[in-house]
Every structure is written in structure tokens, then in C-alpha cells.
Design a protein around this motif. Structure first.
Motif, PDB file in Angstrom:
ATOM      1  N   TYR A 284       2.836  42.371  24.092  1.00 30.82           N
ATOM      2  CA  TYR A 284       3.813  41.287  24.252  1.00 30.82           C
ATOM      3  C   TYR A 284       4.879  41.266  23.165  1.00 30.82           C
ATOM      4  N   GLN A 285       4.484  41.519  21.920  1.00 28.27           N
ATOM      5  CA  GLN A 285       5.482  41.496  20.851  1.00 28.27           C
ATOM      6  C   GLN A 285       6.474  42.658  21.005  1.00 28.27           C
ATOM      7  N   ALA A 286       5.959  43.842  21.343  1.00 31.93           N
ATOM      8  CA  ALA A 286       6.848  44.982  21.576  1.00 31.93           C
ATOM      9  C   ALA A 286       7.754  44.695  22.772  1.00 31.93           C
ATOM     10  N   ARG A 287       7.208  44.072  23.814  1.00 35.33           N
ATOM     11  CA  ARG A 287       8.001  43.701  24.980  1.00 35.33           C
ATOM     12  C   ARG A 287       9.114  42.732  24.599  1.00 35.33           C
ATOM     13  N   ASN A 288       8.780  41.759  23.777  1.00 39.00           N
ATOM     14  CA  ASN A 288       9.796  40.799  23.334  1.00 39.00           C
ATOM     15  C   ASN A 288      10.900  41.493  22.539  1.00 39.00           C
ATOM     16  N   ASN A 289      10.524  42.505  21.774  1.00 37.68           N
ATOM     17  CA  ASN A 289      11.531  43.276  21.050  1.00 37.68           C
ATOM     18  C   ASN A 289      12.435  44.039  22.026  1.00 37.68           C
ATOM     19  N   LEU A 290      11.858  44.609  23.074  1.00 38.88           N
ATOM     20  CA  LEU A 290      12.677  45.268  24.094  1.00 38.88           C
ATOM     21  C   LEU A 290      13.652  44.273  24.722  1.00 38.88           C
TER      22      LEU A 290
ATOM     23  N   LEU B 142       2.436  48.558  16.396  1.00 32.06           N
ATOM     24  CA  LEU B 142       3.506  48.083  17.277  1.00 32.06           C
ATOM     25  C   LEU B 142       4.448  49.241  17.617  1.00 32.06           C
ATOM     26  N   SER B 143       4.688  49.469  18.917  1.00 27.81           N
ATOM     27  CA  SER B 143       5.469  50.628  19.355  1.00 27.81           C
ATOM     28  C   SER B 143       6.976  50.386  19.360  1.00 27.81           C
ATOM     29  N   VAL B 144       7.394  49.130  19.300  1.00 28.84           N
ATOM     30  CA  VAL B 144       8.816  48.786  19.245  1.00 28.84           C
ATOM     31  C   VAL B 144       8.948  47.682  18.206  1.00 28.84           C
ATOM     32  N   THR B 145       9.689  47.947  17.155  1.00 27.18           N
ATOM     33  CA  THR B 145       9.794  46.978  16.073  1.00 27.18           C
ATOM     34  C   THR B 145      11.240  46.839  15.599  1.00 27.18           C
ATOM     35  N   ALA B 146      11.555  45.660  15.112  1.00 27.53           N
ATOM     36  CA  ALA B 146      12.889  45.409  14.547  1.00 27.53           C
ATOM     37  C   ALA B 146      12.979  46.039  13.162  1.00 27.53           C
ATOM     38  N   ILE B 147      14.180  46.460  12.820  1.00 25.15           N
ATOM     39  CA  ILE B 147      14.473  47.012  11.499  1.00 25.15           C
ATOM     40  C   ILE B 147      15.598  46.169  10.904  1.00 25.15           C
ATOM     41  N   LYS B 148      15.418  45.711   9.677  1.00 27.91           N
ATOM     42  CA  LYS B 148      16.469  44.937   9.008  1.00 27.91           C
ATOM     43  C   LYS B 148      17.638  45.859   8.666  1.00 27.91           C
ATOM     44  N   PRO B 149      18.856  45.317   8.628  1.00 23.21           N
ATOM     45  CA  PRO B 149      20.023  46.161   8.310  1.00 23.21           C
ATOM     46  C   PRO B 149      19.866  46.939   7.006  1.00 23.21           C
ATOM     47  N   GLU B 150      19.321  46.293   5.975  1.00 21.94           N
ATOM     48  CA  GLU B 150      19.166  46.994   4.697  1.00 21.94           C
ATOM     49  C   GLU B 150      18.132  48.120   4.799  1.00 21.94           C
ATOM     50  N   GLU B 151      17.069  47.922   5.614  1.00 22.52           N
ATOM     51  CA  GLU B 151      16.076  48.978   5.833  1.00 22.52           C
ATOM     52  C   GLU B 151      16.711  50.141   6.582  1.00 22.52           C
ATOM     53  N   PHE B 152      17.524  49.817   7.564  1.00 23.94           N
ATOM     54  CA  PHE B 152      18.232  50.848   8.337  1.00 23.94           C
ATOM     55  C   PHE B 152      19.081  51.705   7.405  1.00 23.94           C
ATOM     56  N   ASP B 153      19.838  51.063   6.526  1.00 23.50           N
ATOM     57  CA  ASP B 153      20.707  51.791   5.596  1.00 23.50           C
ATOM     58  C   ASP B 153      19.906  52.667   4.642  1.00 23.50           C
ATOM     59  N   ILE B 154      18.786  52.153   4.160  1.00 26.16           N
ATOM     60  CA  ILE B 154      17.942  52.937   3.242  1.00 26.16           C
ATOM     61  C   ILE B 154      17.412  54.180   3.944  1.00 26.16           C
ATOM     62  N   ILE B 155      16.909  54.005   5.161  1.00 29.56           N
ATOM     63  CA  ILE B 155      16.359  55.144   5.902  1.00 29.56           C
ATOM     64  C   ILE B 155      17.443  56.168   6.209  1.00 29.56           C
ATOM     65  N   LEU B 156      18.616  55.709   6.619  1.00 26.99           N
ATOM     66  CA  LEU B 156      19.718  56.645   6.859  1.00 26.99           C
ATOM     67  C   LEU B 156      20.072  57.397   5.581  1.00 26.99           C
TER      68      LEU B 156
ATOM     69  N   GLU C  89       4.365  46.856  38.948  1.00 23.67           N
ATOM     70  CA  GLU C  89       4.905  45.752  39.754  1.00 23.67           C
ATOM     71  C   GLU C  89       4.786  44.418  39.013  1.00 23.67           C
ATOM     72  N   ASP C  90       4.124  44.435  37.862  1.00 28.14           N
ATOM     73  CA  ASP C  90       3.937  43.237  37.062  1.00 28.14           C
ATOM     74  C   ASP C  90       5.267  42.893  36.379  1.00 28.14           C
ATOM     75  N   ASN C  91       5.873  41.777  36.763  1.00 27.22           N
ATOM     76  CA  ASN C  91       7.210  41.445  36.262  1.00 27.22           C
ATOM     77  C   ASN C  91       7.236  40.975  34.811  1.00 27.22           C
ATOM     78  N   ARG C  92       6.104  40.970  34.142  1.00 25.34           N
ATOM     79  CA  ARG C  92       6.090  40.611  32.720  1.00 25.34           C
ATOM     80  C   ARG C  92       6.616  41.750  31.839  1.00 25.34           C
ATOM     81  N   TRP C  93       6.652  42.968  32.372  1.00 26.36           N
ATOM     82  CA  TRP C  93       6.957  44.134  31.553  1.00 26.36           C
ATOM     83  C   TRP C  93       8.351  44.667  31.850  1.00 26.36           C
ATOM     84  N   VAL C  94       9.041  45.058  30.785  1.00 18.35           N
ATOM     85  CA  VAL C  94      10.429  45.495  30.895  1.00 18.35           C
ATOM     86  C   VAL C  94      10.630  46.859  30.242  1.00 18.35           C
TER      87      VAL C  94
END
Length: 135
Positions: free
Chosen positions: A32-38, A116-130, A75-80
Motif C-alpha cells: 500500500y505504501q509503495a502504491r501510494n507513492n506511485l 519498499l519497492s517505490v520510495t520518495a527521494i528528497k531533493p537534497e538526497e537526489f542531488d547527492i546521489i547524482l 482486476e483489483d482496482n486498488r493497484w496502479v
């Protein structure tokens, strides 16, 4: 713009598979949390592509091109799903070991919520990884 990280086992669906496909439908998410991130992803958001189980590294950068819609594998409409396209293979992969060793990334979702298979990344984390990928 928002930033994300998606995980895939390379023996099932690798970065190279994704590039060869051109547009990837990010399906099969059943947490559910990964789904919410999607559901929160928006067209234009950038997404790190992480090889899980083997490799344990961020290998590429993708972009969201289609926001959440019904997962065609159920067919389960909970998943995206969302549609992603590859942007670039990173010049250097960024390993989980590097991320864990970097104090600036101590709170990143990849470490805090390992399963968790889909997670948010903070902008500063994104910049560090790049930065690590381009060093």
C-alpha cells in the motif's frame, strides 16, 4: 518536481531490459505504501532505477511519462501502475554500500524502508546521489 526510487531485480527486469523496451509500465506493486507513492508520481518526475537483490546499486535515471492508472496485471482496482522512460544510464553506479556510508544519506528511504519497492527521494538526497554518480 518530485524524486523517486524504484527497485527491480535485474534477473527479472534490468536497466538494460528497460532501455530496450523504451517505455516501462511499473506494474506488480502490491504494497500500500509503495502504491501510494506511485499514485503521487507526476509527469516529469525523475526516478532512480535501483537493482535489488543482486547488484544493490542505482544504475540509471528515468522519468514519469504517465501518471497512475489501473494495473493491467490485476482486476483489483486498488493497484496502479505508472509509465516510465529511461533518461540516462548513470556514468557510475551508486551502490547501497556507498549510500549507507554517506552520513548525508542516513535518512534515505532506501535504508529506512529497505523492503519498499517505490520510495520518495528528497531533493537534497537526489542531488547527492547524482553527485556520487558523476564523481
Amino acid at each position: 518536481m518530485n524524486y523517486w526510487l524504484v527497485k527491480s531485480e535485474p534477473f527479472k527486469y534490468s536497466w538494460d531490459d528497460f532501455v530496450n523496451q523504451g517505455t516501462g509500465v511499473w506494474d506488480g506493486v502490491r504494497n500500500y505504501q509503495a502504491r501510494n507513492n506511485l499514485k503521487a508520481m507526476q509527469v516529469g518526475d525523475l526516478v532512480f532505477f535501483y537493482h535489488s537483490n543482486e547488484g544493490l546499486e542505482i544504475v540509471g535515471l528515468a522519468k514519469v511519462v504517465q501518471e497512475a492508472y489501473q494495473d493491467p496485471t490485476t482486476e483489483d482496482n486498488r493497484w496502479v501502475v505508472v509509465d516510465l522512460v529511461p533518461v540516462e544510464k548513470l556514468p557510475k553506479t551508486v551502490t547501497l554500500k556507498q549510500i549507507k556510508a554517506d552520513e548525508r544519506l542516513k535518512d534515505i528511504g532506501l535504508i529506512k524502508q529497505m523492503r519498499l519497492s517505490v520510495t520518495a527521494i528528497k531533493p537534497e538526497e537526489f542531488d547527492i546521489i547524482l553527485g556520487l554518480a558523476h564523481d
